[in-house]
Scaffold this motif. Structure first.
Motif, PDB file in Angstrom:
ATOM      1  N   ALA A 134       0.836  -1.204   0.000  1.00  0.00           N
ATOM      2  CA  ALA A 134       0.000   0.000   0.000  1.00  0.00           C
ATOM      3  C   ALA A 134       0.872   1.256   0.000  1.00  0.00           C
ATOM      4  O   ALA A 134       0.575   2.230  -0.708  1.00  0.00           O
ATOM      5  N   GLU A 135       1.958   1.238   0.775  1.00  0.00           N
ATOM      6  CA  GLU A 135       2.851   2.405   0.823  1.00  0.00           C
ATOM      7  C   GLU A 135       3.583   2.604  -0.498  1.00  0.00           C
ATOM      8  O   GLU A 135       3.793   3.726  -0.935  1.00  0.00           O
ATOM      9  N   ARG A 136       3.973   1.497  -1.132  1.00  0.00           N
ATOM     10  CA  ARG A 136       4.637   1.603  -2.431  1.00  0.00           C
ATOM     11  C   ARG A 136       3.704   2.271  -3.439  1.00  0.00           C
ATOM     12  O   ARG A 136       4.105   3.170  -4.182  1.00  0.00           O
ATOM     13  N   GLN A 137       2.443   1.857  -3.422  1.00  0.00           N
ATOM     14  CA  GLN A 137       1.465   2.469  -4.324  1.00  0.00           C
ATOM     15  C   GLN A 137       1.287   3.946  -3.992  1.00  0.00           C
ATOM     16  O   GLN A 137       1.226   4.794  -4.896  1.00  0.00           O
ATOM     17  N   MET A 138       1.207   4.261  -2.727  1.00  0.00           N
ATOM     18  CA  MET A 138       1.065   5.645  -2.298  1.00  0.00           C
ATOM     19  C   MET A 138       2.280   6.456  -2.744  1.00  0.00           C
ATOM     20  O   MET A 138       2.168   7.581  -3.242  1.00  0.00           O
ATOM     21  N   PHE A 139       3.463   5.880  -2.590  1.00  0.00           N
ATOM     22  CA  PHE A 139       4.713   6.537  -2.954  1.00  0.00           C
ATOM     23  C   PHE A 139       4.739   6.853  -4.444  1.00  0.00           C
ATOM     24  O   PHE A 139       5.141   7.936  -4.849  1.00  0.00           O
ATOM     25  N   LEU A 140       4.301   5.898  -5.270  1.00  0.00           N
ATOM     26  CA  LEU A 140       4.357   6.079  -6.727  1.00  0.00           C
ATOM     27  C   LEU A 140       3.233   6.966  -7.261  1.00  0.00           C
ATOM     28  O   LEU A 140       3.436   7.729  -8.186  1.00  0.00           O
TER      29      LEU A 140
END
Length: 146
Positions: A134-140
């Motif tokens: 979820a954080e990776r998606q948020m980051f990108l």
């Protein structure tokens, strides 16, 4: 930069509110929204005290994270990094490959590093896998995470 309301809500939902001190799986005492440190057996707090502890901790993390970044980041990137810090601490991020990629503005490679931060007590944890995805998606994308 400040943690967004979306990021704050995510921390609260992920950690839940504990008004009476409990021990985690490693035996450390915590209270509130996963507040550690000055917590001992039998300790109790109110919800406003838990909110104050969380705000204080986030403020400390924000100040220190800002000092580690050498490039501008988006709100989604900032939130994702703070959420990671909330789980693993500033010291681990400070010397990480993830931070080196962020500071080199190599955001794709930085995002790929989130999947490496999934261990609890030395073992991969499905909950951490979901958090990091979820954080990776948020980051990108800068979009809210689940």
């Amino acid at each position: 930069m400040r943690l967004s309301p979306t990021g704050l809500d995510l921390i609260k939902r992920r950690n839940g509110l504990t008004l009476k001190a409990r021990q985690d799986v490693s035996g450390l005492w915590f209270i509130g929204y996963a507040h550690y440190g000055d917590v001992s057996e039998g300790m109790e707090i109110t919800q406003p005290e838990a909110e104050a502890k969380l705000e204080h901790e986030i403020g400390r993390f924000e100040t220190q994270l800002a000092g580690m970044l050498t490039v501008p980041v988006s709100q989604g990137q900032w939130d994702a990094l703070l959420l990671l810090v909330f789980d693993y601490g500033l010291a681990r991020l400070r010397n990480s490959i993830l931070l080196r990629h962020v500071n080199a503005s190599d955001f794709e490679r930085a995002a790929a590093e989130f999947s490496k931060w999934i261990q609890v007590r030395g073992r991969p944890d499905i909950g951490m896998v979901k958090r990091r995805d979820a954080e990776r998606q948020m980051f990108l994308q800068g979009s809210p995470a689940a």
